[in-house]
Design an enzyme around this catalytic site. Structure first.
Site, PDB file in Angstrom:
ATOM      1  N   ASP A  62       2.808  -8.955   6.825  1.00  0.00           N
ATOM      2  CA  ASP A  62       1.827  -7.918   6.540  1.00  0.00           C
ATOM      3  C   ASP A  62       1.596  -7.798   5.043  1.00  0.00           C
ATOM      4  O   ASP A  62       2.512  -8.009   4.237  1.00  0.00           O
ATOM      5  CB  ASP A  62       2.286  -6.567   7.096  1.00  0.00           C
ATOM      6  CG  ASP A  62       2.250  -6.532   8.612  1.00  0.00           C
ATOM      7  OD1 ASP A  62       1.432  -7.259   9.187  1.00  0.00           O
ATOM      8  OD2 ASP A  62       3.055  -5.789   9.203  1.00  0.00           O
ATOM      9  N   LEU A 111       6.526   3.293   4.092  1.00  0.00           N
ATOM     10  CA  LEU A 111       5.161   3.804   3.910  1.00  0.00           C
ATOM     11  C   LEU A 111       4.279   3.305   5.049  1.00  0.00           C
ATOM     12  O   LEU A 111       3.543   2.328   4.905  1.00  0.00           O
ATOM     13  CB  LEU A 111       4.589   3.391   2.558  1.00  0.00           C
ATOM     14  CG  LEU A 111       3.418   4.256   2.073  1.00  0.00           C
ATOM     15  CD1 LEU A 111       3.852   5.705   1.884  1.00  0.00           C
ATOM     16  CD2 LEU A 111       2.838   3.720   0.787  1.00  0.00           C
ATOM     17  N   ASP A 112       4.365   3.984   6.167  1.00  0.00           N
ATOM     18  CA  ASP A 112       3.560   3.639   7.337  1.00  0.00           C
ATOM     19  C   ASP A 112       2.092   3.979   7.080  1.00  0.00           C
ATOM     20  O   ASP A 112       1.771   5.015   6.506  1.00  0.00           O
ATOM     21  CB  ASP A 112       4.054   4.422   8.550  1.00  0.00           C
ATOM     22  CG  ASP A 112       3.160   4.230   9.751  1.00  0.00           C
ATOM     23  OD1 ASP A 112       3.276   3.179  10.395  1.00  0.00           O
ATOM     24  OD2 ASP A 112       2.326   5.119  10.023  1.00  0.00           O
TER      25      ASP A 112
END
Length: 348
Positions: A62, A111-112
């Site tokens: 990601d 940190l979603d």
């Protein structure tokens, strides 16, 4: 409404309990302190030095932003000297060993929703607290391969219009709001309960063509409204921030769907079992809701690796059960008339 501070609430949870409950409370306090530092960084927006930069991809593929790494460093630092044996994060390939004599482990998504940073949408931090598994020469990763039912506590912070902490220590789900006046988290919602029934669902409709038949069928039936087999109208919501979508469901009910689909890299789902799905499922179940991978209870799954992905369906209990029936045998759903069995809103 209750005016109890987070500190007072945790003190009540540890009264007449064993030492491990005290350790859990201490870790939650540490995380809450670090979250306030993250809050300051997020509130600076693009004016902050760590806000806009990117560092390529993390170990799970990601896009990794500077702020992801800064937040990870903040949470890791805050747990130095805490009763935590090891720390696992979305941003790190392997767990970090902190104190081999400690009895707890922390898994975290620091940190979603960071893909939403630039758009000023609520983002957050998701965490899970587990008992540490010890043994001579045992790799710390084994601690994080316990089923989610072993969690001692879980929660998430939301950095939005309000800075909130959603927390469970296994006896209900509580919501605390940060009070600027008092300088601490204060209980805003006590013993949150997710209604069993709902007329609201959250899913990314742009992936409709990639879903398996059961998910398309479920969504078609919802969108058919009062004229369809559900015989009522549904609202659709999708924030694309797990913490924000979860918070909404805790406050007013609903169901969240992030299923597996046919795209490359999505066949096993996209959210991480250890530090996203497990803590969210623990929170939701303690609020009277349900969480599955479409069929199987999330908290019963045994992780195969630290960064394992999984489909995630959670929210109102009856609706989650219905989705499982759509997967097992949609013809068993009583109100589905033959008229609706062969077509849907988006199918001829």
């Amino acid at each position: 409404m209750s005016g109890a501070t987070l500190q007072a609430y945790l003190a009540s949870c540890t009264a007449n309990r064993d030492d491990i409950a005290t350790d859990v409370a201490a870790v939650i306090q540490r995380l809450a302190t670090a979250a306030l530092d993250v809050r300051k960084l997020v509130n600076q927006g693009t004016l902050g030095t760590a806000f806009n930069g990117t560092r390529g991809s993390n170990t799970d593929g990601d896009l990794q932003k500077d702020l992801d790494v800064v937040c990870d460093d903040l949470f890791l630092s805050c747990l130095q000297g805490a009763p935590v044996a090891c720390y696992a994060s979305e941003e790190l390939e392997n767990p970090v060993l902190l104190d081999p004599n400690a009895r707890l482990a922390v898994a975290i998504d620091p940190l979603d929703g960071s893909s939403n940073i630039d758009t000023n949408v609520s983002i957050g931090t998701v965490f899970s607290i587990l008992p540490a598994i010890k043994g001579p020469g045992l790799d710390p990763v084994h601690t994080f391969l316990q089923p989610g039912s072993c969690q001692l506590a879980a929660g998430f912070f939301v950095y939005g219009p309000q800075t909130a902490l959603v927390l469970t220590v296994g006896r209900g789900t509580e919501i605390f709001i940060f009070s600027s006046r008092l300088g601490c988290f204060v209980q805003g919602y006590k013993s949150v309960n997710i209604a069993e029934r709902t007329s609201e669902f959250a899913i990314n409709m742009s992936n409709y063509r990639h879903w398996e038949e059961a998910i398309r069928l479920y969504v078609d039936d919802c969108l058919a409204g009062v004229e369809g087999p559900r015989e009522r109208d549904f609202n659709m919501r999708w924030i694309a921030s797990l913490v924000a979508d979860t918070y909404r469901i805790l406050i007013r009910g609903g169901i969240f769907l992030y299923p597996s689909d046919g795209r490359k890299g999505y066949s096993q789902g996209r959210l991480r079992l250890v530090y996203e799905a497990n803590p969210i499922a623990f929170i939701v179940e303690n609020a009277g809701g349900s969480a599955t991978n479409s069929v199987t209870r999330i908290l019963d799954l045994v992780p195969e690796n630290l960064h394992q992905r999984v489909p995630l369906i959670f929210g109102s209990r009856r609706e989650v059960a219905r989705i499982a029936r759509y997967h097992v045998d949609p013809n068993m759903i009583g109100e589905r008339a033959p008229l609706f069995g062969k077509r849907g809103l988006f199918r001829a």
